[in-house]
Design a protein around this motif. Structure first.
Motif, PDB file in Angstrom:
ATOM      1  N   ARG A 123      11.405 -42.405 -17.993  1.00  0.00           N
ATOM      2  CA  ARG A 123      12.495 -41.562 -17.503  1.00  0.00           C
ATOM      3  C   ARG A 123      13.561 -41.373 -18.573  1.00  0.00           C
ATOM      4  N   ALA A 124      13.823 -42.416 -19.349  1.00  0.00           N
ATOM      5  CA  ALA A 124      14.834 -42.319 -20.406  1.00  0.00           C
ATOM      6  C   ALA A 124      14.373 -41.418 -21.546  1.00  0.00           C
ATOM      7  N   ALA A 125      13.046 -41.287 -21.740  1.00  0.00           N
ATOM      8  CA  ALA A 125      12.519 -40.480 -22.851  1.00  0.00           C
ATOM      9  C   ALA A 125      12.590 -38.985 -22.571  1.00  0.00           C
ATOM     10  N   ILE A 126      12.728 -38.602 -21.310  1.00  0.00           N
ATOM     11  CA  ILE A 126      12.784 -37.179 -20.964  1.00  0.00           C
ATOM     12  C   ILE A 126      14.170 -36.634 -21.296  1.00  0.00           C
ATOM     13  N   PRO A 127      14.242 -35.522 -22.034  1.00  0.00           N
ATOM     14  CA  PRO A 127      15.549 -34.984 -22.425  1.00  0.00           C
ATOM     15  C   PRO A 127      16.433 -34.675 -21.220  1.00  0.00           C
ATOM     16  N   GLN A 128      17.707 -34.889 -21.389  1.00  0.00           N
ATOM     17  CA  GLN A 128      18.668 -34.609 -20.328  1.00  0.00           C
ATOM     18  C   GLN A 128      18.643 -33.126 -19.973  1.00  0.00           C
ATOM     19  N   GLY A 129      18.642 -32.835 -18.701  1.00  0.00           N
ATOM     20  CA  GLY A 129      18.631 -31.462 -18.229  1.00  0.00           C
ATOM     21  C   GLY A 129      17.250 -30.907 -17.947  1.00  0.00           C
ATOM     22  N   ALA A 130      16.203 -31.593 -18.381  1.00  0.00           N
ATOM     23  CA  ALA A 130      14.839 -31.132 -18.102  1.00  0.00           C
ATOM     24  C   ALA A 130      14.533 -31.316 -16.620  1.00  0.00           C
ATOM     25  N   GLU A 131      13.813 -30.361 -16.068  1.00  0.00           N
ATOM     26  CA  GLU A 131      13.410 -30.457 -14.665  1.00  0.00           C
ATOM     27  C   GLU A 131      12.099 -31.233 -14.614  1.00  0.00           C
ATOM     28  N   ALA A 132      12.215 -32.541 -14.408  1.00  0.00           N
ATOM     29  CA  ALA A 132      11.051 -33.420 -14.494  1.00  0.00           C
ATOM     30  C   ALA A 132      11.283 -34.654 -13.643  1.00  0.00           C
ATOM     31  N   GLY A 133      10.196 -35.314 -13.317  1.00  0.00           N
ATOM     32  CA  GLY A 133      10.264 -36.554 -12.567  1.00  0.00           C
ATOM     33  C   GLY A 133       9.076 -37.433 -12.903  1.00  0.00           C
ATOM     34  N   VAL A 134       9.268 -38.753 -12.798  1.00  0.00           N
ATOM     35  CA  VAL A 134       8.206 -39.715 -13.100  1.00  0.00           C
ATOM     36  C   VAL A 134       8.100 -40.692 -11.942  1.00  0.00           C
ATOM     37  N   SER A 135       6.871 -40.981 -11.530  1.00  0.00           N
ATOM     38  CA  SER A 135       6.631 -41.972 -10.491  1.00  0.00           C
ATOM     39  C   SER A 135       5.600 -42.967 -10.986  1.00  0.00           C
ATOM     40  N   ALA A 136       5.521 -44.128 -10.304  1.00  0.00           N
ATOM     41  CA  ALA A 136       4.646 -45.193 -10.776  1.00  0.00           C
ATOM     42  C   ALA A 136       3.908 -45.842  -9.623  1.00  0.00           C
ATOM     43  N   LEU A 137       2.681 -46.242  -9.922  1.00  0.00           N
ATOM     44  CA  LEU A 137       1.867 -47.093  -9.080  1.00  0.00           C
ATOM     45  C   LEU A 137       1.267 -48.155 -10.002  1.00  0.00           C
ATOM     46  N   PRO A 138       0.683 -49.206  -9.459  1.00  0.00           N
ATOM     47  CA  PRO A 138       0.096 -50.218 -10.342  1.00  0.00           C
ATOM     48  C   PRO A 138      -0.918 -49.607 -11.318  1.00  0.00           C
TER      49      PRO A 138
END
Length: 264
Positions: free
Chosen positions: A212-227
């Protein structure tokens, strides 16, 4: 209006291509090429560039690629350029990609964008069979229409299927079908480009905050996690904006830049 792809393809020239690549025990074990699909390895034996010599995909075309990474091997697979999907005169272009990873292997599956033209029809499948200790980094991007032509897609057909298995277990499955551009605010309305990036590896979920920190600020993006799994989604108003958001995340998980052909 949805694109009708039910009509049979008449006697028009169609492109067919198949290619297989296998690396094991530190060597290239298999390289098979047939028809319009070619594999180049211009820099080293660990980076493969897939080339469609037909110059694009249209209705009735058939492309199939298989890539195998043996125990402990590392492969990056990309494409020479963005893949263009042209107006279909009947039927859909079919693309099938199979990635196989043995124990301790890694494949970075990083094709350049797929650009859909008005009236295009594409059915694409990505299947991954990976050992429990293997690592997969995969990113697929789709661009809706040619911005330089002022093209706004209204009639097209897209089916995109992903299946990832670790050992005998299905760990990720998704299917998308679009027949014309969605108009709802919760879908793709108003965007020109979209991408999905997946990291499947032991302990991948622990990289959620860093991703999440690597995605540039203002980009329309999301990250989710599973094992053992990270999934990132991106939406953007242009192909250029999509790359600007996607590349830092790819670089983070590769510990280096995307393939060199991305910069040409």
């Amino acid at each position: 209006m949805a694109l009708d792809i039910s009509s049979s393809v008449q006697a028009l020239p169609r492109s067919h291509g198949a290619a297989q690549l296998s690396r094991a025990e530190g060597r290239l074990r298999r390289l098979h090429q047939q028809g319009c699909l070619k594999i180049l390895m211009p820099r080293n034996r660990c980076e493969a560039v897939v080339v469609n010599t037909a110059g694009g995909i249209t209705g009735g075309d058939r492309l199939a690629l298989g890539v195998h990474a043996g125990r402990g091997e590392s492969l990056t697979v990309t494409t020479q350029a963005a893949e263009r999907v042209y107006r279909s005169a009947g039927g859909a272009g079919q693309v099938s990609n199979l990635l196989t990873l043995d124990e301790g292997a890694r494949i970075d599956w990083l094709p350049q964008e797929t650009i859909l033209f008005e009236g295009s029809a594409l059915e694409r499948r990505l299947t991954v069979e990976m050992a429990p200790g293997a690592t997969l980094l995969a990113a697929e991007s789709v661009v809706f229409g040619r911005a330089a032509h002022g093209e706004t897609l209204r009639r097209f057909h897209l089916r995109d299927h992903w299946r990832i298995r670790r050992g005998d277990r299905l760990i990720h499955a998704e299917a998308m079908r679009l027949d014309g551009m969605p108009t709802g605010p919760a879908t793709l309305a108003g965007v020109r480009a979209a991408a999905t990036m997946i990291l499947a590896a032991p302990g991948a979920e622990h990289g959620l905050d860093a991703a999440r920190a690597a995605i540039p600020q203002g980009a329309e993006a999301g990250v989710s996690a599973l094992p053992g799994l990270l999934v990132a989604r991106f939406l953007a108003p242009s192909a250029q904006a999509l790359r600007a958001a996607l590349v830092p995340l790819i670089a983070h998980f590769r510990a280096g830049p995307p393939p060199r052909v991305w910069q040409l």
